[in-house]
Structure formats: C-alpha cells, structure tokens
Design a protein around this motif. Structure first.
Motif, PDB file in Angstrom:
ATOM      1  N   GLY A   1      73.530   5.226  39.849  1.00  0.00           N
ATOM      2  CA  GLY A   1      73.107   6.582  39.623  1.00  0.00           C
ATOM      3  C   GLY A   1      71.911   7.209  40.171  1.00  0.00           C
ATOM      4  O   GLY A   1      71.461   8.441  39.881  1.00  0.00           O
ATOM      5  N   ILE A   2      71.435   6.539  41.157  1.00  0.00           N
ATOM      6  CA  ILE A   2      70.345   6.851  42.297  1.00  0.00           C
ATOM      7  C   ILE A   2      70.894   7.190  43.442  1.00  0.00           C
ATOM      8  O   ILE A   2      71.529   6.183  43.971  1.00  0.00           O
ATOM      9  CB  ILE A   2      69.139   6.248  42.058  1.00  0.00           C
ATOM     10  N   CYS A   3      70.613   8.164  44.201  1.00  0.00           N
ATOM     11  CA  CYS A   3      71.075   8.164  45.686  1.00  0.00           C
ATOM     12  C   CYS A   3      69.933   8.404  46.618  1.00  0.00           C
ATOM     13  O   CYS A   3      68.706   8.952  46.363  1.00  0.00           O
ATOM     14  CB  CYS A   3      71.961   9.541  45.936  1.00  0.00           C
ATOM     15  N   ASP A   4      70.154   8.322  47.950  1.00  0.00           N
ATOM     16  CA  ASP A   4      69.244   8.585  49.004  1.00  0.00           C
ATOM     17  C   ASP A   4      69.348   9.974  49.468  1.00  0.00           C
ATOM     18  O   ASP A   4      70.383  10.612  49.114  1.00  0.00           O
ATOM     19  CB  ASP A   4      69.293   7.551  50.137  1.00  0.00           C
ATOM     20  N   LEU A   5      68.428  10.125  50.130  1.00  0.00           N
ATOM     21  CA  LEU A   5      68.475  11.647  50.714  1.00  0.00           C
ATOM     22  C   LEU A   5      69.871  12.000  51.268  1.00  0.00           C
ATOM     23  O   LEU A   5      70.463  13.083  51.207  1.00  0.00           O
ATOM     24  CB  LEU A   5      67.237  12.139  51.455  1.00  0.00           C
ATOM     25  N   TYR A   6      70.170  10.924  51.981  1.00  0.00           N
ATOM     26  CA  TYR A   6      71.706  11.372  53.200  1.00  0.00           C
ATOM     27  C   TYR A   6      72.638  11.565  52.314  1.00  0.00           C
ATOM     28  O   TYR A   6      73.518  12.674  52.657  1.00  0.00           O
ATOM     29  CB  TYR A   6      71.918  10.092  53.886  1.00  0.00           C
ATOM     30  N   THR A   7      72.807  10.899  51.090  1.00  0.00           N
ATOM     31  CA  THR A   7      73.986  11.092  50.210  1.00  0.00           C
ATOM     32  C   THR A   7      73.830  12.111  49.326  1.00  0.00           C
ATOM     33  O   THR A   7      74.662  12.992  49.330  1.00  0.00           O
ATOM     34  CB  THR A   7      73.896   9.742  49.261  1.00  0.00           C
ATOM     35  N   PHE A   8      72.683  12.629  49.126  1.00  0.00           N
ATOM     36  CA  PHE A   8      72.604  13.885  48.392  1.00  0.00           C
ATOM     37  C   PHE A   8      72.945  15.083  49.271  1.00  0.00           C
ATOM     38  O   PHE A   8      73.643  16.168  48.703  1.00  0.00           O
ATOM     39  CB  PHE A   8      70.980  14.108  47.941  1.00  0.00           C
ATOM     40  N   ILE A   9      72.193  15.176  50.523  1.00  0.00           N
ATOM     41  CA  ILE A   9      72.817  16.091  51.439  1.00  0.00           C
ATOM     42  C   ILE A   9      74.439  16.241  51.771  1.00  0.00           C
ATOM     43  O   ILE A   9      74.903  17.260  51.777  1.00  0.00           O
ATOM     44  CB  ILE A   9      72.092  15.747  52.886  1.00  0.00           C
ATOM     45  N   GLY A  10      74.870  14.986  51.722  1.00  0.00           N
ATOM     46  CA  GLY A  10      76.449  15.011  51.901  1.00  0.00           C
ATOM     47  C   GLY A  10      77.011  15.631  50.536  1.00  0.00           C
ATOM     48  O   GLY A  10      78.010  16.116  50.777  1.00  0.00           O
ATOM     49  N   MET A  11      76.590  15.406  49.454  1.00  0.00           N
ATOM     50  CA  MET A  11      77.102  15.994  48.356  1.00  0.00           C
ATOM     51  C   MET A  11      77.098  17.305  48.265  1.00  0.00           C
ATOM     52  O   MET A  11      77.876  18.326  47.849  1.00  0.00           O
ATOM     53  CB  MET A  11      76.365  15.369  46.927  1.00  0.00           C
ATOM     54  N   VAL A  12      75.746  17.889  48.428  1.00  0.00           N
ATOM     55  CA  VAL A  12      75.665  19.501  48.662  1.00  0.00           C
ATOM     56  C   VAL A  12      76.463  20.205  49.665  1.00  0.00           C
ATOM     57  O   VAL A  12      77.218  21.181  49.573  1.00  0.00           O
ATOM     58  CB  VAL A  12      74.148  19.780  49.209  1.00  0.00           C
ATOM     59  N   LYS A  13      76.633  19.505  50.861  1.00  0.00           N
ATOM     60  CA  LYS A  13      77.632  19.954  51.877  1.00  0.00           C
ATOM     61  C   LYS A  13      78.938  20.110  51.371  1.00  0.00           C
ATOM     62  O   LYS A  13      79.589  21.219  51.816  1.00  0.00           O
ATOM     63  CB  LYS A  13      77.477  19.106  53.275  1.00  0.00           C
ATOM     64  N   GLU A  14      79.254  18.965  50.528  1.00  0.00           N
ATOM     65  CA  GLU A  14      80.951  19.216  50.114  1.00  0.00           C
ATOM     66  C   GLU A  14      81.103  20.072  49.006  1.00  0.00           C
ATOM     67  O   GLU A  14      82.097  20.919  49.144  1.00  0.00           O
ATOM     68  CB  GLU A  14      81.011  17.805  49.571  1.00  0.00           C
ATOM     69  N   ARG A  15      80.066  20.518  48.336  1.00  0.00           N
ATOM     70  CA  ARG A  15      79.976  21.514  47.290  1.00  0.00           C
ATOM     71  C   ARG A  15      80.066  23.057  48.047  1.00  0.00           C
ATOM     72  O   ARG A  15      80.933  23.791  47.688  1.00  0.00           O
ATOM     73  CB  ARG A  15      78.903  21.541  46.365  1.00  0.00           C
ATOM     74  N   GLN A  16      79.283  23.068  49.057  1.00  0.00           N
ATOM     75  CA  GLN A  16      79.376  24.340  50.012  1.00  0.00           C
ATOM     76  C   GLN A  16      80.514  24.676  50.650  1.00  0.00           C
ATOM     77  O   GLN A  16      80.834  25.684  51.003  1.00  0.00           O
ATOM     78  CB  GLN A  16      78.100  24.316  50.686  1.00  0.00           C
ATOM     79  N   GLU A  17      81.121  23.641  51.080  1.00  0.00           N
ATOM     80  CA  GLU A  17      82.566  23.686  51.630  1.00  0.00           C
ATOM     81  C   GLU A  17      83.485  24.160  50.761  1.00  0.00           C
ATOM     82  O   GLU A  17      84.279  24.897  51.193  1.00  0.00           O
ATOM     83  CB  GLU A  17      82.890  22.376  52.425  1.00  0.00           C
ATOM     84  N   ARG A  18      83.158  23.863  49.468  1.00  0.00           N
ATOM     85  CA  ARG A  18      84.358  24.395  48.398  1.00  0.00           C
ATOM     86  C   ARG A  18      83.903  25.908  47.743  1.00  0.00           C
ATOM     87  O   ARG A  18      84.700  26.396  47.231  1.00  0.00           O
ATOM     88  CB  ARG A  18      84.458  23.773  47.273  1.00  0.00           C
ATOM     89  N   MET A  19      82.921  26.428  48.445  1.00  0.00           N
ATOM     90  CA  MET A  19      82.182  27.879  48.084  1.00  0.00           C
ATOM     91  C   MET A  19      83.476  28.946  48.343  1.00  0.00           C
ATOM     92  O   MET A  19      83.811  28.997  49.619  1.00  0.00           O
ATOM     93  CB  MET A  19      80.913  28.339  48.632  1.00  0.00           C
ATOM     94  N   PRO A  20      83.654  29.888  47.389  1.00  0.00           N
ATOM     95  CA  PRO A  20      84.394  30.956  47.919  1.00  0.00           C
ATOM     96  C   PRO A  20      83.553  31.704  49.007  1.00  0.00           C
ATOM     97  O   PRO A  20      82.488  31.806  48.962  1.00  0.00           O
ATOM     98  CB  PRO A  20      84.473  32.007  46.570  1.00  0.00           C
ATOM     99  N   LYS A  21      84.779  32.205  49.929  1.00  0.00           N
ATOM    100  CA  LYS A  21      83.972  32.708  51.405  1.00  0.00           C
ATOM    101  C   LYS A  21      83.003  33.883  51.113  1.00  0.00           C
ATOM    102  O   LYS A  21      82.390  34.219  51.780  1.00  0.00           O
ATOM    103  CB  LYS A  21      85.333  33.051  52.216  1.00  0.00           C
ATOM    104  N   GLN A  22      83.282  34.569  50.129  1.00  0.00           N
ATOM    105  CA  GLN A  22      82.498  35.921  49.962  1.00  0.00           C
ATOM    106  C   GLN A  22      81.075  35.618  49.543  1.00  0.00           C
ATOM    107  O   GLN A  22      80.172  36.509  49.721  1.00  0.00           O
ATOM    108  CB  GLN A  22      82.996  36.685  48.692  1.00  0.00           C
ATOM    109  N   TYR A  23      80.705  34.216  49.291  1.00  0.00           N
ATOM    110  CA  TYR A  23      79.647  34.056  48.955  1.00  0.00           C
ATOM    111  C   TYR A  23      78.437  33.556  50.184  1.00  0.00           C
ATOM    112  O   TYR A  23      77.342  33.010  49.907  1.00  0.00           O
ATOM    113  CB  TYR A  23      79.407  32.981  47.642  1.00  0.00           C
ATOM    114  N   LEU A  24      79.326  33.198  51.171  1.00  0.00           N
ATOM    115  CA  LEU A  24      78.739  32.450  52.389  1.00  0.00           C
ATOM    116  C   LEU A  24      77.507  33.364  53.100  1.00  0.00           C
ATOM    117  O   LEU A  24      76.851  32.819  53.854  1.00  0.00           O
ATOM    118  CB  LEU A  24      79.813  32.103  53.464  1.00  0.00           C
ATOM    119  N   PHE A  25      77.739  34.556  52.911  1.00  0.00           N
ATOM    120  CA  PHE A  25      77.010  35.457  53.667  1.00  0.00           C
ATOM    121  C   PHE A  25      75.822  36.202  52.943  1.00  0.00           C
ATOM    122  O   PHE A  25      75.288  37.238  53.194  1.00  0.00           O
ATOM    123  CB  PHE A  25      77.646  36.316  54.695  1.00  0.00           C
ATOM    124  N   LEU A  26      75.651  35.890  51.636  1.00  0.00           N
ATOM    125  CA  LEU A  26      74.603  36.434  50.807  1.00  0.00           C
ATOM    126  C   LEU A  26      73.244  36.258  51.196  1.00  0.00           C
ATOM    127  O   LEU A  26      73.185  35.063  51.769  1.00  0.00           O
ATOM    128  CB  LEU A  26      74.971  36.079  49.176  1.00  0.00           C
TER     129      LEU A  26
END
Length: 398
Positions: free
Chosen positions: A373-398
């Motif tokens: 249940g604990i992650c390192d920084l590399y894993t956390f960054i990968g998780m956030v990247k994956e979430r941002q890849e799924r973001m609706p495109k209209q939010y990418l340039f806010l």
C-alpha cells in the motif's frame, strides 16, 4: 525546544561520537529477520570497535547504555560476519524494554558514545522533536544511521564543492527558498552529470541527491552569512538566544519548503500537469493537486482523475492534516522522508484511504505486510501519468 530535545542535543555535542537512525520494522523484528535489535550501518563501526572486522568472523562485545536519562541496559554490540551475513546490530535490552515495539517504528534513535563501553541513548517520538533535531545539526534526512558530523567538518566531493562555492559567492544574504533549491539542483546535476533521462528513470535517487546537496549548500551559506556575527561576543544572553532561534527557525522553514520545491521540479521534468497550494474547501491548501485547481473545482471533471498529494518531511504526527484538504478526493497521497511508521498508524492511514509515497530505498523500513500500500516516487508519477492520459481532451489546455 522540548526538554528531551534540549537534553539530546546537549549530549550529542558532549559525546566522543554519535549517530542517529530511524527505528525500522527490521529493528523490531516485524520483517521476520534473524533477530530484533537495532541495525547499525557499516559506516558507523568506529563508534564501537578499534578496527574494522574481517568478514568470516563474529564479534560480540558488552556495552552499557543509559536510556532516556532514566535506566540502563547491559547490551551487546554484535558483528555477524559468518556465512552470508554481514551486518552490525545492538541486542539484549532485557524484558519490558520500551523502544522496540511496533509503535516505535519511525521514531528517531540517537546514540552517543562517552566511553569505550558506555553510551547514552534517546528516542525522539514526535515530528517536531525529530525535525528540530535535524535542523539543530543541519542534517539531511538521507544521512541517518551514520556518524553525526557535529562540527560539520565533512567536505563534499571536490567538483560539487567548487560548484557550491560558486553559488554561495553570488549572495551576501540567504536567497529565497526557491532560488536556494534550484541552486542545489543545478550544483548536483552538473557535478553528477544528471540529465532529464536520469530524472525520468530514477526520480527517487535524484530527489535524495538534491535534498542532500541543499543541506550542504545551506551549511556553506550559514558559514558565510553568520561568520561575522558569531566571531564577535554577544552583548547579552537574550541576543545570543535570539540569534540561535533565528538560525534554527530558518533551518526548519527551509527544510519543509525545500521538499516541495524539489518535488515540483521532478513533476515538471516528468511533464505532469499540477498546481501547488490550490485553495479548496474551507480555505484548505493541499501541497499538490493534479491536474490543477480549475479541474478540481469543475464538478464535471471526473473525480477519479484527480490526485492530491501532501508533502511532509516527517509524518508520524502530521499525516492526519492531509485528510480533509480536498473533499472531492477520497484516496489521498502523502510524500514523506519518514523512514518507517508503526503498523497501527499504517492501519489507520489505510482506513482513512491515505497512501504513503516514499523514496524507493526507504520502502524496506516499513512493515512488510503494508508495503504493497506504499509506493515510491517513480510509481506515483506513473500512476498520475496514466490518469492524465485518460483526461478528456478539453481539459488538457486549461
């Protein structure tokens, strides 16, 4: 400064040598290792032995330890060098010994040597005491389980030293914390030839390098800024206390902000969308919101794509502060330099949906059953990247 911390700092300065280390699950026996007892790094053997032991032999010497200015234990310092083992450990504390329980994981052990076989030991148990101890001796959180350089005479490698001196020469007073942090990154990156690919592949190691370099840089800045002040006698006790408080408060303030600045640069180098100190409900301000505050406040933005991260150098007492900083996000993350937390606290964090993020090398400091249940920084960054890849495109340039 608390009474116990006053005593600890005084004892360390009086001692022949001293070390500090976070108490880990390995020390308490929670990891299922060979035996419980405080694991001592190989670099600290000089505190106990006249010469470095040779692999292939075991060494067992008696030592007396005076604990918390209260009671003594007749303990043993052992070197295990036979077979596959190669480690140092302090063992034998007697029944009812209060500092090797699950609740002590994450506490800071300070051990000071006064004679060949006589030591005094203290356990600091609050975030404030631990932070102030590190601030008092201007120690990096990554420089534990080794001899404390009380006089701060240790020198960085020559290349890094030259870069730090060049940076310090530009200032007559302390620069703003963001400038100090950037200076540390620039010095470390140039000295170690760090490029963007290193930051992408090994953010945990690079972050610790930046933090350690900034501690060294800060020492040099202190020597320059305060050298004239401390070379002259103080007109009164009040003047001396005022100056000491100024130094300690500056150290504590820098340490907390430093971590946030370096994390922000790691996230930028990894092309993450984020915003710092977003104002949320009840005027709360989480350290980092991914992707940004506008998406957080837009109820049409998918809640499962929001990420909130707090950043605290230590977290034994402070982790609950993160829980109510962002009502829209159920599962929150907290980056910390804390090397170990008790099973009870980790269970509480789990119940409150708080997930720790720690440098990769610190993962083994935590009880084995909670590491998933604990992650390192590399894993956390990968998780956030994956979430941002799924973001609706209209939010990418806010």
């Amino acid at each position: 400064m608390s009474e116990i911390l006053n005593l600890v700092t005084s004892k360390v300065q009086q001692a022949k040598s001293a070390l500090c280390k976070f108490i880990t699950a390995n020390d308490t026996g929670l990891t299922g290792g060979h035996q419980c007892g405080f694991h001592i790094s190989k670099e600290a053997w000089t505190m106990f032995l006249d010469k470095e032991p040779i692999k292939g032999v075991n060494i067992d010497i008696p030592i007396r330890i005076h604990w918390q200015n209260d009671f003594d234990t007749d303990s043993r310092f052992k070197y295990y060098g036979v077979g596959t083992r190669n480690e140092y450990r302090i063992t034998r504390f007697g029944r009812g010994f209060p500092f090797l329980n699950d609740e002590n994981v994450g506490d800071l052990l300070v051990l000071a040597r006064f004679d060949k076989d006589y030591y005094e030991a203290f356990v600091l148990q609050t975030d404030d005491d631990i932070d102030e101890f590190f601030s008092f001796f201007n120690l990096s959180y990554d420089k534990t389980n080794q001899i404390i350089d009380v006089k701060q005479t240790g020198q960085p490698e020559q290349r890094l030293k030259n870069l730090i001196n060049s940076f310090v020469a530009k200032f007559d007073r302390f620069p703003e914390t963001r400038i100090m942090a950037k200076g540390a990154r620039d010095c470390y990156n140039e000295a170690n030839r760090i490029i963007n690919q290193n930051i992408l592949k090994a953010p945990d190691d690079v972050l610790l390098g930046w933090l350690d370099t900034e501690y060294t840089l800060f020492k040099y800045m202190e020597e320059k800024v305060y050298s004239d002040v401390i070379s002259m006698p103080f007109p009164s006790i009040d003047a001396f206390v005022s100056m000491a408080n100024e130094v300690l408060n500056r150290r504590k303030s820098r340490a907390g902000k430093s971590l946030e600045h370096h994390l922000a640069d790691i996230f930028t180098q990894n092309s993450l969308l984020f915003e710092e100190q977003v104002i949320t409900e009840d005027n709360k301000k989480p350290d980092f919101v991914f992707p940004n505050g506008e998406c957080y406040h837009n109820l049409a933005f998918p809640g499962d794509l929001l990420t909130v991260l707090g950043a605290k150098t230590t977290c034994k007492d402070r982790w609950r502060q993160v829980l109510n900083e962002a009502d829209r996000v159920d599962d929150k993350f907290l980056f910390t330099l804390q090397q170990g937390v008790s099973s009870n606290q980790l269970k509480e964090m789990q119940d409150y949906h708080l997930h720790l993020v720690v440098p990769h090398k610190y993962l083994t400091c935590f009880p084995k059953e909670y590491r998933t249940g604990i992650c390192d920084l590399y894993t956390f960054i990968g998780m956030v990247k994956e979430r941002q890849e799924r973001m609706p495109k209209q939010y990418l340039f806010l």
